[in-house]
Enzyme design. Structure first.
Site, PDB file in Angstrom:
ATOM      1  N   GLY A  78       0.473  -0.941  -0.041  1.00 20.52           N
ATOM      2  CA  GLY A  78       0.049   0.319  -0.245  1.00 20.52           C
ATOM      3  C   GLY A  78       0.822   1.289   0.204  1.00 20.52           C
ATOM      4  CD  GLN A  79       5.505   0.016   1.635  1.00 19.54           C
ATOM      5  OE1 GLN A  79       4.116  -0.454   0.797  1.00 19.54           O
ATOM      6  NE2 GLN A  79       5.326  -0.630   2.539  1.00 19.54           N
ATOM      7  CG  ASP A  80       2.181   7.676  -2.173  1.00 19.70           C
ATOM      8  OD1 ASP A  80       1.115   7.857  -2.506  1.00 19.70           O
ATOM      9  OD2 ASP A  80       2.383   8.834  -2.174  1.00 19.70           O
TER      10      ASP A  80
END
Ligand code: G3D
Length: 194
Positions: A78-80
């Site tokens: 889910g990191q940018d």
């Protein structure tokens, strides 16, 4: 005769396979939810200790069988920088589980923006979404109405698809029972057919 019998055998034991994406910001609890799910549904699965799970970098995959359905979960980072990869998986997916960290008020608007991108994606049009307000075991967490209010701009964008918001604690599993009982329904009745 052999072909007939083997065809019958295959028909009787055939499982419909569905791919379900687990999306949400990093640290929301996606991997913990997947591990909890695998532990509950796969009798012989000896999962890792839930408290030792660290945030997803890349992809985790898990499979469970529910009735005649096989659900394949893809837990995406889910990191940018990893969110830009999510849409590569959309075309293959039959359902989405979107996980929100109910204890992280600071990142709620970031999570809403990511959710908005998911629901407005053409490739996911009509695909059912289960929204999990996770970490409800933490006393100071945001309530479901708080989260619904924060996400209220998205309501019109959800369209006519099935969308359900559930309270959840992936870590303890204790408040997840409705979610787990919803999974078979999600797999059998509301998922888009492949
Ligand atoms: P991610 O896969 O979405 O990145 P993880 O998130 O599953 O790796 O979880 C991130 C952190 O949140 C982990 O803690 C994990 O134990 C915690 N967590 C996940 N679900 C819950 C929950 O329902 N309740 C609580 N209280 N914590 C949860 P650490 O400390 O390892 O970062």
């Amino acid at each position: 005769m052999y072909t007939l019998l083997s065809g019958l055998y295959k028909y009787m034991f055939r499982r419909d396979e569905y791919c379900i994406l687990i999306l949400g910001l990093d640290n929301a609890g996606k991997t913990t939810f997947l591990e909890q799910t695998k532990t509950r549904f796969n009798r012989n699965y000896k999962g890792m200790s839930l408290s030792k799970i660290t945030t997803t970098v890349g992809l985790n995959i898990g499979t469970i069988d529910v009735g005649k359905a096989r659900l394949m979960f893809w837990d995406l980072g889910g990191q940018d920088e990893l969110q830009s990869l999510w849409d590569k998986y959309y075309a293959e997916s039959h359902g989405v589980i979107y996980v929100i960290d109910s204890t992280d008020e600071e990142r709620l608007s970031e999570s809403k923006r990511a959710f908005e991108k998911v629901v407005t994606s053409e490739a996911l049009e009509g695909v059912p979404i289960l929204v999990l307000a996770n970490k409800q075991d933490v006393e100071t967490c945001l309530s479901i109405p708080d989260i619904k209010t924060a996400f209220s701009d998205c309501i019109n964008k959800i369209g006519k698809r099935d969308c359900l918001t559930q309270a959840c604690s992936a870590l303890t599993g204790q408040v997840c029972m409705e979610v787990f009982s919803y999974l078979p329904e999600l797999s059998i009745s509301v998922l888009r057919k492949g």
